[in-house]
Design a protein around this motif. Structure first.
Motif, PDB file in Angstrom:
ATOM      1  N   ASP A  81       0.841  -1.211   0.000  1.00 54.38           N
ATOM      2  CA  ASP A  81       0.000   0.000   0.000  1.00 54.38           C
ATOM      3  C   ASP A  81       0.869   1.253   0.000  1.00 54.38           C
ATOM      4  OD1 ASP A  81      -2.382  -1.482   0.095  1.00 54.38           O
ATOM      5  OD2 ASP A  81      -2.369  -1.538   2.288  1.00 54.38           O
ATOM      6  N   PHE A  82       1.955   1.216   0.769  1.00 54.39           N
ATOM      7  CA  PHE A  82       2.850   2.374   0.797  1.00 54.39           C
ATOM      8  C   PHE A  82       3.490   2.591  -0.564  1.00 54.39           C
ATOM      9  CE2 PHE A  82       7.010   4.292   1.020  1.00 54.39           C
ATOM     10  CZ  PHE A  82       6.717   5.485   1.654  1.00 54.39           C
ATOM     11  N   ASP A  83       3.982   1.516  -1.172  1.00 52.33           N
ATOM     12  CA  ASP A  83       4.612   1.641  -2.482  1.00 52.33           C
ATOM     13  C   ASP A  83       3.623   2.222  -3.500  1.00 52.33           C
ATOM     14  OD1 ASP A  83       6.944   0.586  -1.428  1.00 52.33           O
ATOM     15  OD2 ASP A  83       6.511  -1.464  -2.093  1.00 52.33           O
ATOM     16  N   HIS A  84       2.371   1.816  -3.389  1.00 51.33           N
ATOM     17  CA  HIS A  84       1.324   2.337  -4.281  1.00 51.33           C
ATOM     18  C   HIS A  84       1.102   3.830  -4.018  1.00 51.33           C
ATOM     19  CE1 HIS A  84      -2.259   2.550  -6.705  1.00 51.33           C
ATOM     20  NE2 HIS A  84      -3.026   2.821  -5.667  1.00 51.33           N
ATOM     21  N   LEU A  85       1.033   4.218  -2.752  1.00 52.87           N
ATOM     22  CA  LEU A  85       0.871   5.631  -2.407  1.00 52.87           C
ATOM     23  C   LEU A  85       2.027   6.455  -2.958  1.00 52.87           C
ATOM     24  CD1 LEU A  85      -0.227   8.126  -0.900  1.00 52.87           C
ATOM     25  CD2 LEU A  85       0.905   7.277   1.164  1.00 52.87           C
ATOM     26  N   LEU A  86       3.247   5.959  -2.779  1.00 56.37           N
ATOM     27  CA  LEU A  86       4.419   6.697  -3.255  1.00 56.37           C
ATOM     28  C   LEU A  86       4.369   6.868  -4.779  1.00 56.37           C
ATOM     29  CD1 LEU A  86       7.150   7.990  -2.591  1.00 56.37           C
ATOM     30  CD2 LEU A  86       8.195   5.726  -2.773  1.00 56.37           C
ATOM     31  N   ALA A  87       4.046   5.798  -5.474  1.00 56.33           N
ATOM     32  CA  ALA A  87       3.974   5.860  -6.937  1.00 56.33           C
ATOM     33  C   ALA A  87       2.873   6.821  -7.393  1.00 56.33           C
ATOM     34  CB  ALA A  87       3.740   4.464  -7.509  1.00 56.33           C
ATOM     35  N   GLU A  88       1.716   6.764  -6.729  1.00 54.92           N
ATOM     36  CA  GLU A  88       0.594   7.633  -7.110  1.00 54.92           C
ATOM     37  C   GLU A  88       0.871   9.096  -6.771  1.00 54.92           C
ATOM     38  OE1 GLU A  88      -2.644   6.919  -8.726  1.00 54.92           O
ATOM     39  OE2 GLU A  88      -1.051   5.571  -9.393  1.00 54.92           O
ATOM     40  N   THR A  89       1.553   9.329  -5.664  1.00 51.50           N
ATOM     41  CA  THR A  89       1.936  10.699  -5.309  1.00 51.50           C
ATOM     42  C   THR A  89       2.823  11.286  -6.401  1.00 51.50           C
ATOM     43  OG1 THR A  89       1.789  10.213  -2.941  1.00 51.50           O
ATOM     44  CG2 THR A  89       3.090  12.141  -3.582  1.00 51.50           C
ATOM     45  N   HIS A  92       0.951  12.062  -9.565  1.00 49.60           N
ATOM     46  CA  HIS A  92       0.168  13.294  -9.467  1.00 49.60           C
ATOM     47  C   HIS A  92       1.059  14.536  -9.382  1.00 49.60           C
ATOM     48  CE1 HIS A  92      -3.236  10.593  -8.623  1.00 49.60           C
ATOM     49  NE2 HIS A  92      -4.010  11.627  -8.898  1.00 49.60           N
ATOM     50  N   GLY A  93       2.345  14.360  -9.584  1.00 46.30           N
ATOM     51  CA  GLY A  93       3.250  15.501  -9.637  1.00 46.30           C
ATOM     52  C   GLY A  93       3.692  16.028  -8.287  1.00 46.30           C
ATOM     53  N   MET A  94       3.588  15.201  -7.247  1.00 47.23           N
ATOM     54  CA  MET A  94       3.981  15.626  -5.895  1.00 47.23           C
ATOM     55  C   MET A  94       5.066  14.706  -5.352  1.00 47.23           C
ATOM     56  SD  MET A  94       0.179  16.587  -4.361  1.00 47.23           S
ATOM     57  CE  MET A  94      -0.606  15.098  -4.998  1.00 47.23           C
ATOM     58  N   LYS A  95       5.761  15.173  -4.341  1.00 45.47           N
ATOM     59  CA  LYS A  95       6.808  14.398  -3.690  1.00 45.47           C
ATOM     60  C   LYS A  95       6.331  13.988  -2.301  1.00 45.47           C
ATOM     61  CE  LYS A  95      10.422  17.016  -6.153  1.00 45.47           C
ATOM     62  NZ  LYS A  95      10.857  15.987  -7.095  1.00 45.47           N
ATOM     63  N   LEU A  96       7.055  13.030  -1.694  1.00 46.59           N
ATOM     64  CA  LEU A  96       6.639  12.488  -0.394  1.00 46.59           C
ATOM     65  C   LEU A  96       7.768  12.591   0.620  1.00 46.59           C
ATOM     66  CD1 LEU A  96       4.057  11.056   0.742  1.00 46.59           C
ATOM     67  CD2 LEU A  96       5.292   8.910   0.462  1.00 46.59           C
ATOM     68  N   LEU A  97       7.419  13.139   1.782  1.00 44.72           N
ATOM     69  CA  LEU A  97       8.362  13.336   2.889  1.00 44.72           C
ATOM     70  C   LEU A  97       7.938  12.432   4.038  1.00 44.72           C
ATOM     71  CD1 LEU A  97      10.565  15.640   2.831  1.00 44.72           C
ATOM     72  CD2 LEU A  97       9.048  16.955   4.313  1.00 44.72           C
ATOM     73  N   LEU A 190      14.826   5.997   1.427  1.00 50.34           N
ATOM     74  CA  LEU A 190      15.243   6.787   0.268  1.00 50.34           C
ATOM     75  C   LEU A 190      15.399   5.912  -0.974  1.00 50.34           C
ATOM     76  CD1 LEU A 190      17.799   9.170   1.998  1.00 50.34           C
ATOM     77  CD2 LEU A 190      15.514   9.755   1.170  1.00 50.34           C
ATOM     78  N   ASP A 191      15.856   4.684  -0.788  1.00 50.24           N
ATOM     79  CA  ASP A 191      15.984   3.770  -1.925  1.00 50.24           C
ATOM     80  C   ASP A 191      14.626   3.378  -2.489  1.00 50.24           C
ATOM     81  OD1 ASP A 191      18.722   3.844  -1.823  1.00 50.24           O
ATOM     82  OD2 ASP A 191      18.931   1.976  -0.684  1.00 50.24           O
ATOM     83  N   LYS A 192      13.582   3.495  -1.690  1.00 50.50           N
ATOM     84  CA  LYS A 192      12.229   3.263  -2.189  1.00 50.50           C
ATOM     85  C   LYS A 192      11.746   4.411  -3.080  1.00 50.50           C
ATOM     86  CE  LYS A 192       9.843   0.261   1.096  1.00 50.50           C
ATOM     87  NZ  LYS A 192       9.172  -0.532   0.044  1.00 50.50           N
ATOM     88  N   GLY A 193      12.391   5.564  -2.940  1.00 58.06           N
ATOM     89  CA  GLY A 193      11.996   6.727  -3.724  1.00 58.06           C
ATOM     90  C   GLY A 193      11.394   7.850  -2.920  1.00 58.06           C
ATOM     91  N   VAL A 194      11.423   7.731  -1.576  1.00 61.91           N
ATOM     92  CA  VAL A 194      10.957   8.825  -0.720  1.00 61.91           C
ATOM     93  C   VAL A 194      11.833  10.058  -0.968  1.00 61.91           C
ATOM     94  CG1 VAL A 194      10.918   9.557   1.691  1.00 61.91           C
ATOM     95  CG2 VAL A 194       9.890   7.392   1.044  1.00 61.91           C
ATOM     96  N   ASN A 195      11.236  11.238  -0.904  1.00 60.98           N
ATOM     97  CA  ASN A 195      11.919  12.468  -1.318  1.00 60.98           C
ATOM     98  C   ASN A 195      12.529  13.275  -0.184  1.00 60.98           C
ATOM     99  OD1 ASN A 195       9.182  12.216  -3.248  1.00 60.98           O
ATOM    100  ND2 ASN A 195      11.135  12.369  -4.328  1.00 60.98           N
ATOM    101  N   GLY A 196      12.549  12.705   1.022  1.00 57.83           N
ATOM    102  CA  GLY A 196      13.194  13.410   2.115  1.00 57.83           C
ATOM    103  C   GLY A 196      12.558  13.102   3.452  1.00 57.83           C
ATOM    104  N   PHE A 197      13.008  13.834   4.477  1.00 64.29           N
ATOM    105  CA  PHE A 197      12.575  13.572   5.844  1.00 64.29           C
ATOM    106  C   PHE A 197      12.298  14.860   6.601  1.00 64.29           C
ATOM    107  CE2 PHE A 197      15.492  10.013   4.873  1.00 64.29           C
ATOM    108  CZ  PHE A 197      14.638   8.938   5.094  1.00 64.29           C
TER     109      PHE A 197
END
Length: 557
Positions: A81-89, A92-97, A190-197
């Protein structure tokens, strides 16, 4: 100025996952619920989503007590579910922290479970242990949520330090193995593609040598001042950047209670190699309560002159040297319109827009807390049983029942004004049952005003707070002067109106915000402006500022 970074152009939207949107009918917000609302956030125009902690946790402090940094709390969903949220974010042109909580863990974390068993196991020094002194705690420190900052463990014959709840033992950053464990956690996400903390109380990780007694009897505030910005903090943040952050294109913001502008420049200088920006607490800690024993707890309005002084100081001192984070409220603060504005029905929308104007025209990265874009208000609870927040409940009992510093009704007024629970009531999506947040019983009671204040109503009203915030964000994206202009404070002693100018490449921005319910007159030569960029009233009456009126003018120099 140093090379411009993507986070300088960004607007961040903070999501408290538990209260945002339930998708699986259990009354608790979850990751798939966030996915459902991504079009709403994209429409608002925000660039980055910050999630409060979603890790595996016993939830003694609403997720800020992490039992497993590489696993999710099942109430929020699965890693898929998290991986799906990250991909969908990203789609939609947004990043995830993500929220990184590494000053402390949960006492249910495997590291602590091992550490408390003996003084010789591999995790024995992952936490801060000290022998008793004369049969008592090692020093006089009090914890942020009340009570001593030390808890005794018979198996070791020692106390462990917890600056917050006993269920949140502090990590020992002096141990290089602890630091390597933290770097490993960061790389995992970060290796999953998260854009920061966003980094929770990151300036507490370096404790003062010898852990001396704190002044003022070791009150939580005195302990915070003693622990903040410790002797090795720069070293640890440099190492974090060198080992992890410099290898990714990410955004970082460190929560740093007690930090001053000169500290922030050390940790977040535009040419430094530590963090991008800090969350400072100065403007949200302005308390007119003369009884210092009560800390932040009061029900008095903040003085505008003090608020302006604080905001202006950070604007001026960081200009060209560091980068500000801009916020009115978050998961730990009461609702902005109730704290700094006026949540009476006739003024709520106007003052919410005024606050948005005052903040979003400053230099820095703005943060919008869920529901702020609707003008959501404090919930105004009237009895202790309504509260869920550990801090609020603990301090009520300490100040009322144990120390008798204040009577019950007065303390309840203070909680209604300043409790963290004000920010944590579920998001108000519609006037339907449970506000469209869930079709089950919500984990936490809704603010009763959801039938009047909700997303559906705001989207149907072109003059709503939502569309005003949309405009503010669009202006920031389109006007370099808002991003990079230097700051000039005007009339700092004016206790009714906040006025400032921004200057950039031959242009001037004039920002005027009336913080009162009175009509006042101010002339800053706005008649010479080329155009009015934005206002929360339909017409411009020149030098007249009506109740909570805000307006922004653009002038060519």
């Amino acid at each position: 100025m140093a090379e411009k970074k993507w986070f300088q152009d960004a607007v961040v939207y903070q999501i408290y996952p538990m209260s945002f949107q339930d998708s699986n009918h259990d009354g608790i917000g979850d990751l798939n619920g966030i996915v459902q609302r991504l079009p709403y956030l994209q429409k608002l125009g925000v660039d980055v989503l910050w999630l409060n902690p979603i890790y595996k946790s016993p939830n003694k402090d609403n997720g800020y007590d992490i039992a497993d940094y590489k696993a999710l709390n099942p109430v929020y969903g699965t890693m898929a579910d998290f991986d799906h949220l990250l991909a969908e974010t990203h789609r939609h042109g947004m990043k995830l922290l993500m929220d990184l909580v590494v000053n402390h863990t949960s006492d249910q974390n495997a590291w602590f479970q091992a550490s408390q068993q003996s003084r010789t196991n591999p995790y024995a020094d992952y936490y801060i242990w000290r022998d008793p002194v004369d049969g008592h705690e090692p020093n006089n420190w009090q914890a942020a949520f009340g009570g001593p900052a030390w808890t005794f463990v018979p198996a070791r014959g020692q106390y462990y330090l917890h600056l917050f709840a006993p269920a949140q033992p502090d990590l020992n950053w002096e141990n290089p193995k602890v630091r390597e464990s933290v770097w490993d956690i960061m790389r995992f996400w970060l290796d999953k593609g998260v854009n920061g903390f966003r980094m929770d109380v990151i300036n507490y990780i370096s404790k003062p040598a010898g852990l001396p007694d704190a002044p003022d009897g070791g009150t939580a505030g005195a302990v915070g001042d003693l622990v903040a910005d410790g002797p090795k903090l720069n070293d640890y943040l440099h190492e974090m950047n060198d080992k992890v952050l410099s290898h990714y294109d990410v955004m970082t913001v460190g929560e740093m209670p007690g930090s001053k502008p000169e500290d922030a420049i050390q940790y977040t200088g535009l040419d430094s190699h530590e963090l991008n920006m800090v969350f400072q607490f100065e403007h949200v800690s302005l308390s007119p309560n003369p009884d210092t024993r009560l800390g932040k707890w009061n029900d008095q309005p903040v003085k505008l002159t003090e608020l302006k002084h604080s905001l202006s100081r950070w604007q001026t001192e960081l200009d060209g040297k560091g980068w500000n984070s801009l916020y009115w409220n978050n998961h730990d603060q009461p609702r902005a319109v109730s704290r700094f504005g006026d949540d009476r029905p006739e003024y709520r929308a106007l003052s919410a827009k005024a606050l948005g104007t005052a903040l979003h025209m400053l230099q820095g990265t703005p943060y919008v807390f869920e529901g702020e874009e609707l003008g959501m208000t404090n919930v105004h609870y009237t009895q202790l049983s309504d509260y869920e927040d550990l801090e609020s409940i603990n301090f009520y009992h300490e100040f009322v029942d144990q120390k008798h510093l204040v009577d019950g009704p007065t303390m309840l007024k203070y909680l209604a004004n300043i409790s963290r629970d004000n920010a944590r009531t579920p998001m108000q999506w519609s006037a339907e049952k449970h506000a469209g947040f869930t079709d089950a019983t919500p984990w936490f009671a809704l603010n009763p005003n959801y039938k009047q204040i909700n997303v559906d109503a705001e989207l149907a009203d072109q003059d709503s707070v939502y569309y005003y915030y949309q405009q503010l964000i669009k202006l920031r994206h389109e006007n370099a002067i808002i991003l990079y202009g230097t700051y000039e404070e005007i009339d700092p002693q004016d206790d009714q109106v906040m006025t400032y100018r921004r200057h950039y490449q031959g242009q001037t921005l004039l920002v005027m915000v009336n913080f009162t319910d009175q009509t006042v007159t101010r002339d800053y030569q706005q008649a010479k402006a080329d155009r009015l960029l934005i206002s929360n009233y339909a017409d411009d009456q020149g030098t007249t500022l009506r109740p909570y009126e805000s307006k922004v003018y653009l002038l060519q120099d």
